[in-house]
Motif scaffolding. Structure first.
Motif, mmCIF file in Angstrom:
data_model
loop_
_atom_site.group_PDB
_atom_site.id
_atom_site.type_symbol
_atom_site.label_atom_id
_atom_site.label_comp_id
_atom_site.label_asym_id
_atom_site.label_seq_id
_atom_site.Cartn_x
_atom_site.Cartn_y
_atom_site.Cartn_z
ATOM 1 N N UNK A 169 0.693 -0.962 0.101
ATOM 2 C CA UNK A 169 0.192 -0.358 -0.036
ATOM 3 C C UNK A 169 0.616 1.250 -0.209
ATOM 4 N N UNK A 170 0.379 1.692 -0.314
ATOM 5 C CA UNK A 170 0.941 3.717 -0.326
ATOM 6 C C UNK A 170 0.213 4.435 0.947
ATOM 7 N N UNK A 171 1.079 5.124 1.565
ATOM 8 C CA UNK A 171 0.601 6.310 2.279
ATOM 9 C C UNK A 171 -0.192 6.831 1.785
ATOM 10 N N UNK A 172 -0.639 7.189 2.925
ATOM 11 C CA UNK A 172 -2.387 8.906 2.508
ATOM 12 C C UNK A 172 -1.322 10.166 1.757
ATOM 13 N N UNK A 173 -2.219 10.954 0.755
ATOM 14 C CA UNK A 173 -1.551 11.570 0.694
ATOM 15 C C UNK A 173 -2.359 12.486 0.479
ATOM 16 N N UNK A 174 -2.425 14.109 0.213
ATOM 17 C CA UNK A 174 -3.504 15.201 0.150
ATOM 18 C C UNK A 174 -3.387 15.318 -1.323
ATOM 19 N N UNK A 175 -4.592 15.641 -1.583
ATOM 20 C CA UNK A 175 -5.506 16.061 -2.892
ATOM 21 C C UNK A 175 -4.371 17.084 -4.022
ATOM 22 N N UNK A 176 -4.097 17.154 -4.790
ATOM 23 C CA UNK A 176 -3.071 17.546 -5.744
ATOM 24 C C UNK A 176 -3.637 18.935 -6.018
ATOM 25 N N UNK A 177 -4.758 18.937 -6.715
ATOM 26 C CA UNK A 177 -5.880 19.850 -6.652
ATOM 27 C C UNK A 177 -6.986 20.007 -5.704
ATOM 28 N N UNK A 178 -8.153 21.597 -5.455
ATOM 29 C CA UNK A 178 -9.487 20.576 -4.854
ATOM 30 C C UNK A 178 -9.731 20.234 -5.800
ATOM 31 N N UNK A 179 -11.147 19.291 -5.824
ATOM 32 C CA UNK A 179 -11.974 19.011 -5.788
ATOM 33 C C UNK A 179 -13.338 19.197 -6.781
ATOM 34 N N UNK A 180 -13.480 19.479 -7.962
ATOM 35 C CA UNK A 180 -14.048 20.184 -8.715
ATOM 36 C C UNK A 180 -16.090 20.219 -8.558
ATOM 37 N N UNK A 181 -16.871 19.972 -7.081
ATOM 38 C CA UNK A 181 -17.881 19.556 -7.031
ATOM 39 C C UNK A 181 -19.089 19.813 -7.905
#
Lengths: 215, 194
Positions: A61-73
């Motif tokens: 598994x990989x470690x948790x990462x923050x999203x690179x760009x905001x999710x466009x809802x």
């Protein structure tokens, strides 16, 4: 079956028929059964008040990462889409998660799902963030400083900075162009010379250099 | 991981560090879009990056009690629990004032009184302006030294209830702190004529 068809001729075989990968589909069926079984079990456990069964362990598994760009809802707001639903969930209106085959109607719930254990497991992440050291912090600070300085330079000295830079760039571009033109001319001259040489050889051998009149 | 404190965290003031922010406000943060979208999976360097582009401090504002990004990052720091050395680096840096404010609040929440006085008092000389998001939702200006003063003397700031700080006199009497020498004491050539 015998090798003769009804009319006594040889059978062509059934190579024209579509071949199904039995193993792959058998595996799919097995996975589906497994999933149904665990879902039922989790349902029972939830009724009893117990936690759901643990997800199977991940290989690497990989470690948790923050999203690179905001999710466009708001991506699909006001847009019409022709649905080619691969599954019942994919065809529904709302936010669709491809990895888990789930459609969520609510944007915040969708984010909850995306950030949740099951989904992260599906994309091969464990729910742990990379632990960092003092060096990481110092390095990051330096990066941020650089970015800030660059932005300030562009903002404050914008006219001066760009002017001299641009003059310099234009001068260099002109020089380059001149050089290239000279090169091209020289090459052209060289090519012409060698082209003139060849008919001379012919002339030496045969007495004429080329067909056609000299007019 | 989203709402859990990091596994290696030590207790702060006897509890989980996240509990330093009250439940009501913590719930507001957990439910906010900024937290779910941008604070998920953040590391300490990630927090630094976001804090460098902060534009105001503040708690929760508006009718819906929306948490400021400052407050969300504050909770994130409490979750991640950076080392003392890291926090020192973030406080000592001069480039990003909102990052400094964030680290100062973190320091005030997690460290011992003697450390707090020793770290915060020299920073009274920082008089840069900070934008504060008031509860009504509008903005006010506060200076960094006013902010530090709030941290040292008030009961709460930015919706966070500050842990009780031993009074300076008590620490001086106990011999743990030297009496404070203000930089203004040496300022004999004052502007006023009287």
């Amino acid at each position: 079956m015998s090798n003769l068809n009804a009319y006594g001729g040889a059978r062509q075989g059934d190579s024209f028929r579509k071949k199904w990968d039995i193993e792959a589909y058998a595996q799919k069926a097995r996975d589906r059964e497994e999933k149904l079984r665990t879902d039922e079990e989790n349902e029972e456990r939830r009724h009893k008040g117990q936690k759901p069964q643990m997800l199977p362990m991940l290989e690497n598994p990989e470690l948790l990462e923050a999203r690179k760009s905001a999710i466009n809802l708001d991506k699909m707001v006001g847009k019409t889409q022709v649905i080619q639903a691969s599954s019942a969930a994919a065809g529904q209106a709302g936010f669709y998660c491809k990895e888990c085959d789930i459609t969520v109607k609510d944007s915040l719930s969708f984010l909850d799902h995306i950030n949740g254990r099951k989904h992260q497991h599906a994309i091969n992440r464990i729910m742990k963030v990379r632990s960092e050291t003092l060096e990481d912090v110092v390095k990051k600070l330096e990066e941020l400083r650089k970015i800030k300085r660059r932005q300030q330079r562009i903002k404050e000295g914008s006219s001066d900075y760009n002017f001299y830079e641009r003059v310099e760039m234009l001068r260099k571009a002109e020089q380059e162009k001149k050089r290239r033109q000279k090169e091209a001319k020289r090459k052209h001259r060289m090519a012409k010379q060698t082209a003139d040489d060849e008919p001379d050889e012919m002339a030496a051998m045969m007495g004429f250099s080329s067909f056609g009149s000299k007019k | 991981m989203a709402n859990r404190t990091v596994g290696t965290a030590r207790l702060v003031h006897g509890t989980d560090p996240q509990l330093l922010i009250e439940t009501t406000f913590r719930q507001r943060i957990y439910e906010s879009l900024y937290w779910k979208d941008q604070c998920f999976g953040l590391t300490i360097t990630g927090v630094m990056e976001k804090a460098a582009s902060l534009t105001c401090i503040g708690g929760c504002f508006g009718a819906s009690r929306k948490p400021t990004e400052f407050l969300c990052l504050m909770l994130k720091l409490l979750q991640l629990q950076p080392d003392r050395q890291m926090v020192d680096v973030l406080i000592d840096q001069e480039d990003f004032k909102y990052l400094r404010a964030l680290a100062l609040l973190y320091f005030r929440l997690t460290e011992a009184p003697v450390e707090i006085y020793q770290k915060l008092e020299p920073l009274y000389r920082d008089f840069r302006k900070l934008r504060v998001r008031t509860e009504a939702g509008s903005f006010e200006i506060v200076h960094m030294d006013e902010f530090i003063d709030t941290l040292l003397h008030e009961k709460e700031t930015c919706v966070v209830t500050l842990p009780v700080l031993t009074r300076r006199m008590a620490l001086e009497d106990a011999g743990q702190l030297a009496p404070r020498i203000s930089p203004l004491d040496n300022d004999d050539d004052s502007d006023c004529d009287s």
